[in-house]
Design a protein around this motif. Structure first.
Motif, PDB file in Angstrom:
ATOM      1  N   GLU A   1     -42.700  54.787  -9.277  1.00 17.33           N
ATOM      2  CA  GLU A   1     -41.610  54.656  -8.317  1.00 17.33           C
ATOM      3  C   GLU A   1     -42.076  53.957  -7.035  1.00 17.33           C
ATOM      4  N   LYS A   2     -43.366  53.948  -6.781  1.00 21.88           N
ATOM      5  CA  LYS A   2     -43.934  53.314  -5.592  1.00 21.88           C
ATOM      6  C   LYS A   2     -43.989  51.794  -5.704  1.00 21.88           C
ATOM      7  N   PHE A   3     -43.811  51.275  -6.916  1.00 20.36           N
ATOM      8  CA  PHE A   3     -44.023  49.854  -7.166  1.00 20.36           C
ATOM      9  C   PHE A   3     -42.743  49.150  -7.617  1.00 20.36           C
ATOM     10  N   LEU A   4     -42.737  47.858  -7.411  1.00 17.99           N
ATOM     11  CA  LEU A   4     -41.597  47.030  -7.768  1.00 17.99           C
ATOM     12  C   LEU A   4     -41.567  46.769  -9.273  1.00 17.99           C
ATOM     13  N   ALA A   5     -40.450  47.103  -9.903  1.00 16.63           N
ATOM     14  CA  ALA A   5     -40.236  46.761 -11.310  1.00 16.63           C
ATOM     15  C   ALA A   5     -39.800  45.307 -11.344  1.00 16.63           C
TER      16      ALA A   5
ATOM     17  N   TYR B   1     -44.968  50.003 -18.463  1.00 24.44           N
ATOM     18  CA  TYR B   1     -44.818  51.413 -18.801  1.00 24.44           C
ATOM     19  C   TYR B   1     -43.412  51.610 -19.341  1.00 24.44           C
ATOM     20  N   LYS B   2     -43.314  52.103 -20.573  1.00 25.50           N
ATOM     21  CA  LYS B   2     -42.036  52.332 -21.249  1.00 25.50           C
ATOM     22  C   LYS B   2     -41.142  51.099 -21.193  1.00 25.50           C
ATOM     23  N   GLY B   3     -41.742  49.923 -21.406  1.00 28.24           N
ATOM     24  CA  GLY B   3     -40.979  48.689 -21.507  1.00 28.24           C
ATOM     25  C   GLY B   3     -40.689  47.993 -20.194  1.00 28.24           C
ATOM     26  N   THR B   4     -40.999  48.633 -19.066  1.00 29.51           N
ATOM     27  CA  THR B   4     -40.788  48.027 -17.756  1.00 29.51           C
ATOM     28  C   THR B   4     -42.122  47.537 -17.208  1.00 29.51           C
ATOM     29  N   ILE B   5     -42.118  46.355 -16.621  1.00 25.82           N
ATOM     30  CA  ILE B   5     -43.335  45.787 -16.034  1.00 25.82           C
ATOM     31  C   ILE B   5     -43.287  46.004 -14.529  1.00 25.82           C
ATOM     32  N   TYR B   6     -44.395  46.517 -14.001  1.00 29.37           N
ATOM     33  CA  TYR B   6     -44.519  46.803 -12.579  1.00 29.37           C
ATOM     34  C   TYR B   6     -45.592  45.916 -11.955  1.00 29.37           C
ATOM     35  N   ASP B   7     -45.341  45.491 -10.719  1.00 24.87           N
ATOM     36  CA  ASP B   7     -46.300  44.687  -9.967  1.00 24.87           C
ATOM     37  C   ASP B   7     -47.139  45.629  -9.102  1.00 24.87           C
ATOM     38  N   LEU B   8     -48.432  45.743  -9.420  1.00 21.69           N
ATOM     39  CA  LEU B   8     -49.343  46.623  -8.692  1.00 21.69           C
ATOM     40  C   LEU B   8     -50.301  45.826  -7.808  1.00 21.69           C
TER      41      LEU B   8
ATOM     42  N   MET C   1     -32.858  41.532 -15.500  1.00 18.81           N
ATOM     43  CA  MET C   1     -34.272  41.520 -15.189  1.00 18.81           C
ATOM     44  C   MET C   1     -34.960  40.546 -16.156  1.00 18.81           C
ATOM     45  N   LYS C   2     -35.905  39.802 -15.666  1.00 11.43           N
ATOM     46  CA  LYS C   2     -36.607  38.822 -16.484  1.00 11.43           C
ATOM     47  C   LYS C   2     -37.453  39.522 -17.562  1.00 11.43           C
ATOM     48  N   THR C   3     -37.616  38.856 -18.699  1.00 13.67           N
ATOM     49  CA  THR C   3     -38.433  39.413 -19.771  1.00 13.67           C
ATOM     50  C   THR C   3     -39.743  38.633 -19.884  1.00 13.67           C
ATOM     51  N   TYR C   4     -40.788  39.358 -20.300  1.00 13.32           N
ATOM     52  CA  TYR C   4     -42.121  38.780 -20.463  1.00 13.32           C
ATOM     53  C   TYR C   4     -42.706  39.254 -21.788  1.00 13.32           C
ATOM     54  N   THR C   5     -43.511  38.410 -22.396  1.00 18.09           N
ATOM     55  CA  THR C   5     -44.204  38.778 -23.629  1.00 18.09           C
ATOM     56  C   THR C   5     -45.496  39.523 -23.289  1.00 18.09           C
ATOM     57  N   ARG C   6     -46.100  40.110 -24.279  1.00 21.86           N
ATOM     58  CA  ARG C   6     -47.396  40.778 -24.088  1.00 21.86           C
ATOM     59  C   ARG C   6     -48.456  39.771 -23.643  1.00 21.86           C
ATOM     60  N   GLN C   7     -48.363  38.546 -24.132  1.00 23.55           N
ATOM     61  CA  GLN C   7     -49.324  37.510 -23.740  1.00 23.55           C
ATOM     62  C   GLN C   7     -49.159  37.149 -22.261  1.00 23.55           C
ATOM     63  N   GLN C   8     -47.929  37.057 -21.791  1.00 29.62           N
ATOM     64  CA  GLN C   8     -47.684  36.771 -20.377  1.00 29.62           C
ATOM     65  C   GLN C   8     -48.161  37.926 -19.500  1.00 29.62           C
TER      66      GLN C   8
END
Length: 75
Positions: free
Chosen positions: A66-70, A24-31, A1-8
């Motif tokens: 769980e409804k959203f793409l990580a 959330y808990k280190g995983t980024i979700y697309d809402l 999985m790709k990693t992103y910084t807090r700035q990104q």
């Protein structure tokens, strides 16, 4: 999985860029497609942030993600 910084992550707030992402808990979700996150805001919460510590105040559990793409990991 790709990693992103807090700035990104911060740029994906629905205003600086059209994407609406949260971590959330280190995983980024697309809402982006969520009707509850239009313009990058959901009640007093803003997109582009790590919401791990804020979930305790929410009327729902972490199962909502769980409804959203990580899409990545927060570094």
């Amino acid at each position: 999985m790709k990693t992103y910084t807090r700035q990104q992550l911060a740029l994906r707030n629905g205003q600086d860029k059209p994407e609406i992402w949260v971590a959330y808990k280190g995983t980024i979700y697309d809402l982006t497609t969520s009707r509850l996150w239009k313009k990058g805001m959901h009640y007093e919460h803003w997109a582009g942030q790590d919401l791990t510590d804020e979930l305790v105040d929410a009327p729902h559990t972490e199962k909502v993600f769980e409804k959203f793409l990580a899409i990545g990991q927060l570094t």
